[in-house]
Motif scaffolding. Structure first.
Motif, PDB file in Angstrom:
ATOM      1  N   ILE A   1       0.860  -1.183   0.000  1.00 19.35           N
ATOM      2  CA  ILE A   1       0.000   0.000   0.000  1.00 19.35           C
ATOM      3  C   ILE A   1       0.895   1.232   0.000  1.00 19.35           C
ATOM      4  CG2 ILE A   1      -1.792   1.289   1.222  1.00 19.35           C
ATOM      5  CD1 ILE A   1      -2.506  -1.382   2.635  1.00 19.35           C
ATOM      6  N   GLU A   2       0.745   2.071  -1.011  1.00 19.07           N
ATOM      7  CA  GLU A   2       1.512   3.324  -1.079  1.00 19.07           C
ATOM      8  C   GLU A   2       0.521   4.482  -1.110  1.00 19.07           C
ATOM      9  OE1 GLU A   2       4.401   3.390  -0.378  1.00 19.07           O
ATOM     10  OE2 GLU A   2       5.427   1.587  -1.061  1.00 19.07           O
ATOM     11  N   TRP A   3       0.008   4.836   0.049  1.00 18.61           N
ATOM     12  CA  TRP A   3      -0.999   5.893   0.149  1.00 18.61           C
ATOM     13  C   TRP A   3      -0.381   7.262  -0.079  1.00 18.61           C
ATOM     14  CZ3 TRP A   3      -5.484   8.054  -0.050  1.00 18.61           C
ATOM     15  CH2 TRP A   3      -5.751   9.233   0.647  1.00 18.61           C
ATOM     16  N   ASN A   4       0.727   7.552   0.619  1.00 16.25           N
ATOM     17  CA  ASN A   4       1.272   8.906   0.509  1.00 16.25           C
ATOM     18  C   ASN A   4       2.743   8.936   0.916  1.00 16.25           C
ATOM     19  OD1 ASN A   4       1.069  11.680  -0.071  1.00 16.25           O
ATOM     20  ND2 ASN A   4       0.695  12.188   2.072  1.00 16.25           N
ATOM     21  N   ASN A   5       3.542   8.109   0.258  1.00 16.56           N
ATOM     22  CA  ASN A   5       4.988   8.129   0.456  1.00 16.56           C
ATOM     23  C   ASN A   5       5.641   8.978  -0.631  1.00 16.56           C
ATOM     24  OD1 ASN A   5       5.821   6.617   2.780  1.00 16.56           O
ATOM     25  ND2 ASN A   5       5.138   4.753   1.758  1.00 16.56           N
ATOM     26  N   LYS A   6       6.939   9.135  -0.554  1.00 21.73           N
ATOM     27  CA  LYS A   6       7.676   9.741  -1.660  1.00 21.73           C
ATOM     28  C   LYS A   6       7.676   8.753  -2.824  1.00 21.73           C
ATOM     29  CE  LYS A   6       8.704  13.493   0.547  1.00 21.73           C
ATOM     30  NZ  LYS A   6       8.020  14.769   0.168  1.00 21.73           N
ATOM     31  N   ASP A   7       7.560   9.267  -4.043  1.00 21.77           N
ATOM     32  CA  ASP A   7       7.341   8.369  -5.181  1.00 21.77           C
ATOM     33  C   ASP A   7       8.469   7.372  -5.456  1.00 21.77           C
ATOM     34  OD1 ASP A   7       8.609  10.879  -6.236  1.00 21.77           O
ATOM     35  OD2 ASP A   7       8.524   9.800  -8.129  1.00 21.77           O
ATOM     36  N   PRO A   8       9.735   7.567  -5.007  1.00 22.04           N
ATOM     37  CA  PRO A   8      10.734   6.506  -5.201  1.00 22.04           C
ATOM     38  C   PRO A   8      10.387   5.191  -4.497  1.00 22.04           C
ATOM     39  CG  PRO A   8      11.849   8.588  -4.826  1.00 22.04           C
ATOM     40  CD  PRO A   8      10.387   8.827  -4.552  1.00 22.04           C
ATOM     41  N   PHE A   9       9.419   5.218  -3.569  1.00 24.46           N
ATOM     42  CA  PHE A   9       8.985   3.964  -2.956  1.00 24.46           C
ATOM     43  C   PHE A   9       8.412   3.014  -4.006  1.00 24.46           C
ATOM     44  CE2 PHE A   9       9.649   6.094   0.977  1.00 24.46           C
ATOM     45  CZ  PHE A   9       9.713   5.118   1.962  1.00 24.46           C
ATOM     46  N   PHE A  10       7.858   3.560  -5.085  1.00 21.37           N
ATOM     47  CA  PHE A  10       7.379   2.693  -6.168  1.00 21.37           C
ATOM     48  C   PHE A  10       8.533   1.905  -6.783  1.00 21.37           C
ATOM     49  CE2 PHE A  10       3.568   5.648  -7.097  1.00 21.37           C
ATOM     50  CZ  PHE A  10       2.707   4.844  -6.374  1.00 21.37           C
ATOM     51  N   ASP A  11       9.682   2.558  -6.952  1.00 21.76           N
ATOM     52  CA  ASP A  11      10.849   1.861  -7.508  1.00 21.76           C
ATOM     53  C   ASP A  11      11.260   0.708  -6.596  1.00 21.76           C
ATOM     54  OD1 ASP A  11      11.475   3.641  -9.842  1.00 21.76           O
ATOM     55  OD2 ASP A  11      11.692   5.116  -8.250  1.00 21.76           O
ATOM     56  N   ARG A  12      11.277   0.978  -5.296  1.00 25.94           N
ATOM     57  CA  ARG A  12      11.629  -0.067  -4.333  1.00 25.94           C
ATOM     58  C   ARG A  12      10.678  -1.244  -4.437  1.00 25.94           C
ATOM     59  NH1 ARG A  12       9.604   0.292   1.689  1.00 25.94           N
ATOM     60  NH2 ARG A  12       7.758  -0.122   0.412  1.00 25.94           N
ATOM     61  N   ASP A  13       9.369  -0.955  -4.439  1.00 24.90           N
ATOM     62  CA  ASP A  13       8.373  -2.028  -4.484  1.00 24.90           C
ATOM     63  C   ASP A  13       8.491  -2.848  -5.765  1.00 24.90           C
ATOM     64  OD1 ASP A  13       7.409  -1.039  -2.093  1.00 24.90           O
ATOM     65  OD2 ASP A  13       5.746   0.053  -3.013  1.00 24.90           O
ATOM     66  N   LEU A  14       8.576  -2.160  -6.887  1.00 27.16           N
ATOM     67  CA  LEU A  14       8.604  -2.857  -8.177  1.00 27.16           C
ATOM     68  C   LEU A  14       9.878  -3.671  -8.354  1.00 27.16           C
ATOM     69  CD1 LEU A  14       7.110   0.026 -10.338  1.00 27.16           C
ATOM     70  CD2 LEU A  14       5.997  -2.164  -9.848  1.00 27.16           C
ATOM     71  N   GLU A  15      11.003  -3.134  -7.918  1.00 25.13           N
ATOM     72  CA  GLU A  15      12.255  -3.892  -8.025  1.00 25.13           C
ATOM     73  C   GLU A  15      12.245  -5.095  -7.086  1.00 25.13           C
ATOM     74  OE1 GLU A  15      14.641  -3.712 -10.219  1.00 25.13           O
ATOM     75  OE2 GLU A  15      13.621  -2.052 -11.219  1.00 25.13           O
TER      76      GLU A  15
END
Length: 246
Positions: A108-122
């Motif tokens: 769940i990425e409600w309101n983190n800094k967008d580089p968290f998407f890179d972490r999750d996807l990798e």
């Protein structure tokens, strides 16, 4: 996939054969996600209230998932040659559902800094390559929720007759001195001054839910560039109607 949620305004994108995998091997996932999300709501006052830590809405969502056997999960991956460990990696995923035919991971990425998407996807890419997960899921703010945040905040101000920063104290919002100065400057400037409502909405949303935070477009940009590929992915965007006005 998730048609009932899509009819409620949720955004859904399915990548790298995730639809076929979920429908054939993990049909329970669609049922459980629908049950968790179809009644999910965020009282608008929670968007305004300050304080650190995880948002209350995210906490409720996590509890609902955990209650359906989606607990936090730690993956430890080791590479060995003749019994000697050459590499060891640890991955923590917020929610993992285990089935006899495999695992499905969810963040769940409600309101983190967008580089968290890179972490999750990798992480998903590596875990899928190692055979640890079959599908990765990410839930984030959808386009309608992100783009209409100013109007949502403005409606909250109007509904509660809020005309000054001091009026927000009872709602748990304590502006910093910098925020006070910025809002005051926008209201009192000589050229094209803004109303308090306009100034507050602009500053508040920019600070708390700005473009550099996790939302649908930032996630979509990454997966369309191939980040996380070839892990099968299910992406879910929360719509603006999850925000509830009393």
């Amino acid at each position: 996939m998730l048609e009932k949620l899509q009819n409620q305004g949720y955004q859904v994108e399915v990548l790298s054969h995730a639809r076929a995998i979920l429908e054939v091997d993990f049909p329970e996932v669609e049922i459980e996600l629908t049950e968790v999300l179809e009644g999910f709501r965020i009282p608008v006052a929670e968007l305004i209230a300050g304080g650190g830590g995880e948002a209350k809405g995210t906490q409720r969502l996590r509890k609902a998932l955990t209650d359906k056997q989606w607990p936090k999960f730690h993956f430890n991956v080791e590479r060995k040659i003749n019994g000697k460990i050459l590499e060891s990696q640890s991955h923590e995923v917020d929610h993992v559902r285990e089935f006899t035919s495999g695992r499905v991971a969810l963040e769940i990425e409600w309101n983190n800094k967008d580089p968290f998407f890179d972490r999750d996807l990798e992480n998903y890419k590596r875990l899928h390559a190692d055979g640890a997960i079959s599908v990765g899921i990410i839930i984030t703010r959808g386009t309608s929720l992100h783009e209409n945040m100013k109007s949502i905040v403005g409606k909250f101000l109007d509904t509660n007759d809020i005309e000054t920063l001091d009026d927000l104290t009872q709602w748990g919002y304590e502006p910093t001195s910098r925020q006070r100065a910025t809002i005051s400057g926008l209201v009192n400037r000589d050229k094209d001054p803004l109303s308090f409502r306009e100034a507050f909405c602009r500053k508040f949303v920019s600070d708390k839910f700005g473009e550099a935070t996790t939302h649908w477009r930032k996630l979509e940009d990454r997966v369309h560039r191939g980040v996380g590929n070839p892990c099968p992915l299910l992406l879910v965007g929360l719509p603006e109607n999850v925000v509830e006005f009393d």
